[in-house]
Design a protein around this motif. Structure first.
Motif, PDB file in Angstrom:
ATOM      1  N   LEU A  46       0.833  -1.210   0.000  1.00  0.00           N
ATOM      2  CA  LEU A  46       0.000   0.000   0.000  1.00  0.00           C
ATOM      3  C   LEU A  46       0.866   1.257   0.000  1.00  0.00           C
ATOM      4  O   LEU A  46       0.585   2.211  -0.734  1.00  0.00           O
ATOM      5  N   ASP A  47       1.913   1.261   0.814  1.00  0.00           N
ATOM      6  CA  ASP A  47       2.808   2.423   0.861  1.00  0.00           C
ATOM      7  C   ASP A  47       3.510   2.627  -0.481  1.00  0.00           C
ATOM      8  O   ASP A  47       3.590   3.748  -0.982  1.00  0.00           O
ATOM      9  N   GLU A  48       4.024   1.540  -1.068  1.00  0.00           N
ATOM     10  CA  GLU A  48       4.702   1.649  -2.357  1.00  0.00           C
ATOM     11  C   GLU A  48       3.731   2.098  -3.451  1.00  0.00           C
ATOM     12  O   GLU A  48       4.080   2.934  -4.296  1.00  0.00           O
ATOM     13  N   LEU A  49       2.543   1.551  -3.424  1.00  0.00           N
ATOM     14  CA  LEU A  49       1.513   1.930  -4.395  1.00  0.00           C
ATOM     15  C   LEU A  49       1.187   3.412  -4.277  1.00  0.00           C
ATOM     16  O   LEU A  49       1.120   4.125  -5.281  1.00  0.00           O
ATOM     17  N   MET A  50       1.019   3.887  -3.061  1.00  0.00           N
ATOM     18  CA  MET A  50       0.684   5.296  -2.848  1.00  0.00           C
ATOM     19  C   MET A  50       1.831   6.187  -3.316  1.00  0.00           C
ATOM     20  O   MET A  50       1.610   7.168  -4.025  1.00  0.00           O
ATOM     21  N   ASP A  51       3.063   5.846  -2.949  1.00  0.00           N
ATOM     22  CA  ASP A  51       4.219   6.644  -3.377  1.00  0.00           C
ATOM     23  C   ASP A  51       4.335   6.689  -4.896  1.00  0.00           C
ATOM     24  O   ASP A  51       4.525   7.761  -5.487  1.00  0.00           O
ATOM     25  N   LEU A  81      -8.264  14.605  -4.798  1.00  0.00           N
ATOM     26  CA  LEU A  81      -9.407  13.996  -4.106  1.00  0.00           C
ATOM     27  C   LEU A  81      -9.218  12.486  -3.977  1.00  0.00           C
ATOM     28  O   LEU A  81      -9.509  11.904  -2.930  1.00  0.00           O
ATOM     29  N   PHE A  82      -8.727  11.872  -5.031  1.00  0.00           N
ATOM     30  CA  PHE A  82      -8.493  10.427  -4.983  1.00  0.00           C
ATOM     31  C   PHE A  82      -7.408  10.094  -3.961  1.00  0.00           C
ATOM     32  O   PHE A  82      -7.563   9.166  -3.166  1.00  0.00           O
ATOM     33  N   ALA A  83      -6.321  10.849  -3.961  1.00  0.00           N
ATOM     34  CA  ALA A  83      -5.231  10.602  -3.007  1.00  0.00           C
ATOM     35  C   ALA A  83      -5.731  10.768  -1.573  1.00  0.00           C
ATOM     36  O   ALA A  83      -5.375   9.970  -0.690  1.00  0.00           O
ATOM     37  N   ARG A  84      -6.572  11.749  -1.335  1.00  0.00           N
ATOM     38  CA  ARG A  84      -7.137  11.946   0.010  1.00  0.00           C
ATOM     39  C   ARG A  84      -7.983  10.731   0.413  1.00  0.00           C
ATOM     40  O   ARG A  84      -7.898  10.256   1.540  1.00  0.00           O
ATOM     41  N   ARG A  85      -8.749  10.228  -0.519  1.00  0.00           N
ATOM     42  CA  ARG A  85      -9.591   9.062  -0.233  1.00  0.00           C
ATOM     43  C   ARG A  85      -8.745   7.830   0.091  1.00  0.00           C
ATOM     44  O   ARG A  85      -9.032   7.091   1.033  1.00  0.00           O
ATOM     45  N   VAL A  86      -7.689   7.618  -0.671  1.00  0.00           N
ATOM     46  CA  VAL A  86      -6.803   6.476  -0.425  1.00  0.00           C
ATOM     47  C   VAL A  86      -6.102   6.637   0.921  1.00  0.00           C
ATOM     48  O   VAL A  86      -5.954   5.664   1.668  1.00  0.00           O
ATOM     49  N   ARG A  87      -5.687   7.867   1.250  1.00  0.00           N
ATOM     50  CA  ARG A  87      -5.049   8.099   2.557  1.00  0.00           C
ATOM     51  C   ARG A  87      -5.979   7.736   3.709  1.00  0.00           C
ATOM     52  O   ARG A  87      -5.533   7.248   4.744  1.00  0.00           O
ATOM     53  N   GLN A  88      -7.274   7.989   3.535  1.00  0.00           N
ATOM     54  CA  GLN A  88      -8.241   7.608   4.573  1.00  0.00           C
ATOM     55  C   GLN A  88      -8.241   6.093   4.775  1.00  0.00           C
ATOM     56  O   GLN A  88      -8.297   5.609   5.908  1.00  0.00           O
ATOM     57  N   TYR A  89      -8.169   5.359   3.687  1.00  0.00           N
ATOM     58  CA  TYR A  89      -8.081   3.894   3.802  1.00  0.00           C
ATOM     59  C   TYR A  89      -6.775   3.487   4.474  1.00  0.00           C
ATOM     60  O   TYR A  89      -6.763   2.580   5.302  1.00  0.00           O
ATOM     61  N   LEU A  90      -5.683   4.151   4.108  1.00  0.00           N
ATOM     62  CA  LEU A  90      -4.399   3.829   4.724  1.00  0.00           C
ATOM     63  C   LEU A  90      -4.428   4.102   6.227  1.00  0.00           C
ATOM     64  O   LEU A  90      -3.883   3.317   7.015  1.00  0.00           O
ATOM     65  N   ASP A  91      -5.065   5.198   6.618  1.00  0.00           N
ATOM     66  CA  ASP A  91      -5.199   5.503   8.051  1.00  0.00           C
ATOM     67  C   ASP A  91      -5.992   4.414   8.761  1.00  0.00           C
ATOM     68  O   ASP A  91      -5.612   3.974   9.846  1.00  0.00           O
ATOM     69  N   VAL A  99      -8.848  -3.362   5.461  1.00  0.00           N
ATOM     70  CA  VAL A  99      -9.394  -2.603   4.339  1.00  0.00           C
ATOM     71  C   VAL A  99      -8.828  -3.043   2.995  1.00  0.00           C
ATOM     72  O   VAL A  99      -9.173  -2.468   1.965  1.00  0.00           O
ATOM     73  N   ALA A 100      -7.962  -4.042   3.005  1.00  0.00           N
ATOM     74  CA  ALA A 100      -7.284  -4.442   1.766  1.00  0.00           C
ATOM     75  C   ALA A 100      -8.277  -4.799   0.658  1.00  0.00           C
ATOM     76  O   ALA A 100      -8.085  -4.413  -0.495  1.00  0.00           O
ATOM     77  N   GLY A 101      -9.326  -5.524   0.989  1.00  0.00           N
ATOM     78  CA  GLY A 101     -10.320  -5.885  -0.022  1.00  0.00           C
ATOM     79  C   GLY A 101     -11.065  -4.669  -0.543  1.00  0.00           C
ATOM     80  O   GLY A 101     -11.267  -4.525  -1.756  1.00  0.00           O
ATOM     81  N   GLU A 102     -11.454  -3.779   0.367  1.00  0.00           N
ATOM     82  CA  GLU A 102     -12.160  -2.555  -0.039  1.00  0.00           C
ATOM     83  C   GLU A 102     -11.285  -1.674  -0.918  1.00  0.00           C
ATOM     84  O   GLU A 102     -11.729  -1.184  -1.955  1.00  0.00           O
ATOM     85  N   ILE A 103     -10.049  -1.477  -0.461  1.00  0.00           N
ATOM     86  CA  ILE A 103      -9.174  -0.567  -1.197  1.00  0.00           C
ATOM     87  C   ILE A 103      -8.794  -1.164  -2.545  1.00  0.00           C
ATOM     88  O   ILE A 103      -8.664  -0.443  -3.524  1.00  0.00           O
ATOM     89  N   HIS A 104      -8.668  -2.483  -2.611  1.00  0.00           N
ATOM     90  CA  HIS A 104      -8.380  -3.110  -3.904  1.00  0.00           C
ATOM     91  C   HIS A 104      -9.513  -2.820  -4.883  1.00  0.00           C
ATOM     92  O   HIS A 104      -9.274  -2.442  -6.031  1.00  0.00           O
ATOM     93  N   GLY A 105     -10.749  -2.992  -4.445  1.00  0.00           N
ATOM     94  CA  GLY A 105     -11.892  -2.714  -5.312  1.00  0.00           C
ATOM     95  C   GLY A 105     -11.931  -1.264  -5.768  1.00  0.00           C
ATOM     96  O   GLY A 105     -12.169  -0.974  -6.942  1.00  0.00           O
ATOM     97  N   TRP A 110     -11.267   2.585  -9.958  1.00  0.00           N
ATOM     98  CA  TRP A 110     -10.856   3.958 -10.222  1.00  0.00           C
ATOM     99  C   TRP A 110      -9.819   4.016 -11.329  1.00  0.00           C
ATOM    100  O   TRP A 110      -9.922   4.848 -12.229  1.00  0.00           O
ATOM    101  N   LEU A 111      -8.807   3.161 -11.283  1.00  0.00           N
ATOM    102  CA  LEU A 111      -7.746   3.213 -12.285  1.00  0.00           C
ATOM    103  C   LEU A 111      -8.312   3.035 -13.688  1.00  0.00           C
ATOM    104  O   LEU A 111      -8.033   3.833 -14.591  1.00  0.00           O
TER     105      LEU A 111
END
Length: 151
Positions: A46-51, A81-91, A99-105, A110-111
């Motif tokens: 998740l960290d590598e993906l976000m970076d 907006l997308f980065a903010r949403r992903v950060r919420q999942y990371l938090d 949240v791995a299943g949710e964030i994967h979906g 989104w991509l």
């Protein structure tokens, strides 16, 4: 569900397509790891993906600005907006939520949507600008060669 790269996901800008493919690889890796339940590896991916995604966004935004793409500002806002949403999942993940299943979906959907719609809108402006830059460099190289020959 794994992202299978298909031709309709290509923008026609090789560097962007390679970056999108790398993001898809991260998303697919996240799906695989989620099924294994390895929280430490999920966190790393998740960290590598976000970076990587933030770096890609910055690169894409720079190309749009250099090309004078008129909707560069709104496109950047979509990224923010997308980065903010992903950060919420990371938090939530860091607090212990699974949240791995949710964030994967979210990431998968989104991509694909972002590439086919938002990114498709800027491609011609950026590609035309890139072709102009390449042509200008080639012209300068030829002119430099000719002036050296005649000089």
């Amino acid at each position: 569900m794994t992202i299978k790269w298909t031709r309709d996901l290509n923008t026609g800008i090789d560097v962007i397509d390679r970056q999108h493919m790398r993001i898809a690889d991260y998303i697919n890796e996240l799906e695989d790891i989620h099924h294994q339940g390895d929280r430490q590896t999920i966190g790393r991916v998740l960290d590598e993906l976000m970076d990587y995604t933030l770096s890609h966004f910055a690169f894409e935004e720079r190309l749009q600005e250099e090309a004078g793409y008129e909707y560069a500002g709104p496109h950047k806002k979509v990224h923010e907006l997308f980065a903010r949403r992903v950060r919420q999942y990371l938090d939530r993940f860091r607090l212990g939520d699974d949240v791995a299943g949710e964030i994967h979906g979210l990431l998968r959907t989104w991509l694909i949507s972002h590439i086919k719609h938002d990114d498709a809108d800027y491609v011609s402006a950026v590609r035309d600008n890139m072709l102009e830059i390449v042509a200008d460099k080639q012209r300068r190289r030829r002119e430099g060669w000719l002036s050296r020959l005649l000089g």
